[in-house]
Enzyme design. Structure first.
Site, mmCIF file in Angstrom:
data_model
loop_
_atom_site.group_PDB
_atom_site.id
_atom_site.type_symbol
_atom_site.label_atom_id
_atom_site.label_comp_id
_atom_site.label_asym_id
_atom_site.label_seq_id
_atom_site.Cartn_x
_atom_site.Cartn_y
_atom_site.Cartn_z
ATOM 1 N N HIS A 14 42.167 -25.220 0.456
ATOM 2 C CA HIS A 14 39.819 -25.224 0.773
ATOM 3 C C HIS A 14 40.038 -23.982 1.275
ATOM 4 O O HIS A 14 40.383 -23.349 2.296
ATOM 5 C CB HIS A 14 39.894 -27.170 1.758
ATOM 6 C CG HIS A 14 40.844 -26.486 3.589
ATOM 7 N ND1 HIS A 14 40.028 -26.635 4.028
ATOM 8 C CD2 HIS A 14 41.765 -26.071 3.820
ATOM 9 C CE1 HIS A 14 40.211 -26.839 5.407
ATOM 10 N NE2 HIS A 14 41.383 -26.070 5.170
ATOM 11 N N CYS A 33 39.394 -19.238 8.900
ATOM 12 C CA CYS A 33 39.346 -20.384 7.646
ATOM 13 C C CYS A 33 38.221 -20.612 7.316
ATOM 14 O O CYS A 33 38.216 -21.233 5.783
ATOM 15 C CB CYS A 33 38.799 -21.778 8.873
ATOM 16 S SG CYS A 33 40.324 -21.885 10.015
ATOM 17 N N HIS A 37 42.816 -20.744 1.640
ATOM 18 C CA HIS A 37 43.995 -21.047 2.697
ATOM 19 C C HIS A 37 44.638 -22.388 1.861
ATOM 20 O O HIS A 37 43.484 -23.266 0.895
ATOM 21 C CB HIS A 37 44.246 -21.045 3.874
ATOM 22 C CG HIS A 37 43.308 -21.990 4.810
ATOM 23 N ND1 HIS A 37 41.670 -21.363 4.860
ATOM 24 C CD2 HIS A 37 44.179 -22.538 5.800
ATOM 25 C CE1 HIS A 37 40.908 -22.340 5.457
ATOM 26 N NE2 HIS A 37 42.929 -22.976 6.307
ATOM 27 N N ASP A 77 46.260 -33.578 -4.139
ATOM 28 C CA ASP A 77 47.175 -32.907 -4.770
ATOM 29 C C ASP A 77 47.237 -32.552 -5.466
ATOM 30 O O ASP A 77 47.317 -32.866 -6.759
ATOM 31 C CB ASP A 77 48.690 -33.821 -4.653
ATOM 32 C CG ASP A 77 49.838 -33.720 -4.211
ATOM 33 O OD1 ASP A 77 49.917 -32.898 -3.639
ATOM 34 O OD2 ASP A 77 51.038 -33.943 -5.212
ATOM 35 N N HIS A 78 47.792 -30.585 -4.933
ATOM 36 C CA HIS A 78 47.662 -29.319 -5.569
ATOM 37 C C HIS A 78 46.279 -29.251 -6.616
ATOM 38 O O HIS A 78 46.017 -29.280 -7.225
ATOM 39 C CB HIS A 78 48.712 -29.997 -6.947
ATOM 40 C CG HIS A 78 50.191 -29.267 -6.664
ATOM 41 N ND1 HIS A 78 50.836 -30.486 -5.734
ATOM 42 C CD2 HIS A 78 51.252 -28.219 -6.591
ATOM 43 C CE1 HIS A 78 51.994 -30.013 -5.259
ATOM 44 N NE2 HIS A 78 52.033 -28.909 -5.971
ATOM 45 N N GLU A 123 45.816 -31.109 9.572
ATOM 46 C CA GLU A 123 46.240 -29.864 8.543
ATOM 47 C C GLU A 123 48.017 -29.447 8.464
ATOM 48 O O GLU A 123 48.195 -28.615 7.878
ATOM 49 C CB GLU A 123 45.026 -28.598 8.729
ATOM 50 C CG GLU A 123 43.917 -28.722 8.461
ATOM 51 C CD GLU A 123 42.627 -27.971 8.854
ATOM 52 O OE1 GLU A 123 42.124 -27.806 8.152
ATOM 53 O OE2 GLU A 123 43.255 -27.190 9.471
#
Lengths: 140, 140, 140, 140, 140, 140
Positions: A14, A33, A37, A77-78, A123
């Site tokens: 994100h 951010c 990343h 996910d992924h 996170e």
């Protein structure tokens, strides 16, 4: 009254970038951010309920798992979170992830007799956000 | 002979995609990992050495930390690994990350009297890769 | 309403010894904890707030980190807690550490728009203390 | 007002089987959990109280540990939970374990000045149940 | 030469009891472990290999996972280990579990180009056993 | 050939200060570590051996635990390490702790049939030292 918690993980990318601010504002607010990343996100979903004397639990942890996997973990996910339909219109901060995940899972959980009381999104192991329903009149 | 290990973490995005294979080959080899996703990477660097009787250690863990932070953690943290100079020409698998990190840190560690013996790179707490130097003739 | 938590660690020594009790009383109350010993302390600070729609978070976790590092972690890390100004007049139990840390960080957090709701101090992964603000009228 | 938590572990076997349901009902409700299997159970006990100014703590964590070890951990560790007197008449779900453990420890803790506010029972690091006393009128 | 490790977990019951000893001998050797109890077992499988330049890994962690899940995790999870075919004729100590698991997975891993170098079996986070292949002539 | 590992913890204070260096040298080498501070030390002891077919283990983890508790954990826990007889004459670095602990436990372990192969001493979860016996001729 019991609380049941189930923990999940998903590995996603994100970036934090807001259309409500100009380039300087974004850099100032988000720093590194703003780069794309990623994290192994921690997600903990907590529901409350009354125990069914026949089974000894108030919801089957398998039902909870299936709902959250189908509606949140598998789509996230992924993936690059900023591109997902469920996070359109918001910056992908932990706060906004928690709010959107709440919206997505509250109804299917409720349909199975589970009252959603907390969504935790982390996170890393060093920082996380919790969205929590105010205690009900019965004191939970 | 002692081994000293220092653990680091960095939050980065990456994707697995190889120019040596066509689209079908990439999908077949990498599945969901072909998408841009991310991890809180775990990095553990292990060095060996002989203890200095004056100080009681063979290398200051602060020296080790400074070298690895400067050459690996800072360049990788909150970045898209596929874009970094240090990973050009390779697919960003754990195996290749470990090899490139080894190349980057071995010399500066050696210049401070530390013999690099293992680099561990983990994408999650469930799977990781170690690149390890064969034991020396002295049995380490 | 969201809760944001940030976790810190500091490696310090302390001993439990109370001037309100004689030698027998101290031995009886504290046992081995009367010796100078140490811990990798765990500190978790939780604040609440309303999300700013522009940024998507209600406080930058970097601001929270900077305040707690400057006022607590840096003064405590690698120190003998009983000698520190911030813990004068109290026995260095987890309960008292939590209370004093609360006093030290509440105002600077508030000045940055963060409402402190919990301080957790743990000596080990097996036992910890939480100091918690009663839920507000709005139910948080 | 402070909360003190102490974490325990015990390695036990159990199976989920209810006399209130027939064979089909049991299979449907419990699936693989109907088999005799086992866990390293996580147990976290949280009590509240007011700090004694003389000692700096409101209860000695050693007292809390001794009570829970004697009444819960020692009887449960390395045992088949379904055979234990304290779990007769209930299915050994996390919900029921938490309720029975609450009944067993509440009075001895109270006799030592500790007000029990939460019992957490976890079968794994991925799922757990908490039984929690409603906040008191004083807002805890 | 790289080492790849994948971690698994299964929740099973077992008891330590040897037909090679009488009742006294069993009690003396195993103590409480003679009772049927259980664990969330930790299993870590490590393989070695040479990186394929095309893909950047020497074995796909998905292949490793599939093999170990099918041959070990699925048959063991939520079962009483002493009753399983794969552990007949041996006491279900960590040492013997590691040996049998090695026998079961070595060939299918080898058929996919992975050389098994270590099997770790842990009953808790406090104690575990590793079965390790001696370093090969090439120094691994 | 199997390796058995047992993990221990002790909460102690120490400082790094060497009589082989003057004040400047100490400050330069140790920085903040020259202050009396503390840790929850992690200690992992690994032994090797051949499995006894009768019992299914080559050493009882209880024997290993008893030896290490008596000779290391109990003398060190809740103490100031610099004052202990077992660490006289050395700076209390992780390297030196590992060496002295090795000297203390090797013989009693050997007397019970356990060959000591590794001692790990960690001050935090982020850095640790291992002292390891060279592989024997039989390749372990």
């Amino acid at each position: 009254m019991h609380l049941l918690t189930r923990r999940f993980s998903f590995s996603s990318s994100h970036r934090l970038q807001s259309i409500a601010m100009d380039a300087n504002g974004n850099t100032c607010a988000y720093g590194l951010c703003e780069n794309i990343h990623g994290h192994n996100y921690r997600l903990e979903v907590t529901v409350s309920g009354a125990v069914d004397p026949a089974t000894g639990f108030f919801c089957n942890v398998m039902d909870l798992s299936a709902i959250v996997r189908e509606t949140v973990v598998d789509p996230c996910d992924h993936r690059y979170l900023n591109d997902l339909p469920m996070f359109q219109g918001v910056v992908t901060t932990m706060e906004n992830l928690a709010s959107r995940i709440w919206q997505v899972i509250e109804e299917p959980l409720s349909a199975r007799g589970m009252r959603l009381v907390e969504v935790l999104v982390g996170e890393t192991d060093e920082h996380w956000v919790r969205l929590r329903r105010p205690p009900a009149a019965d004191g939970l």
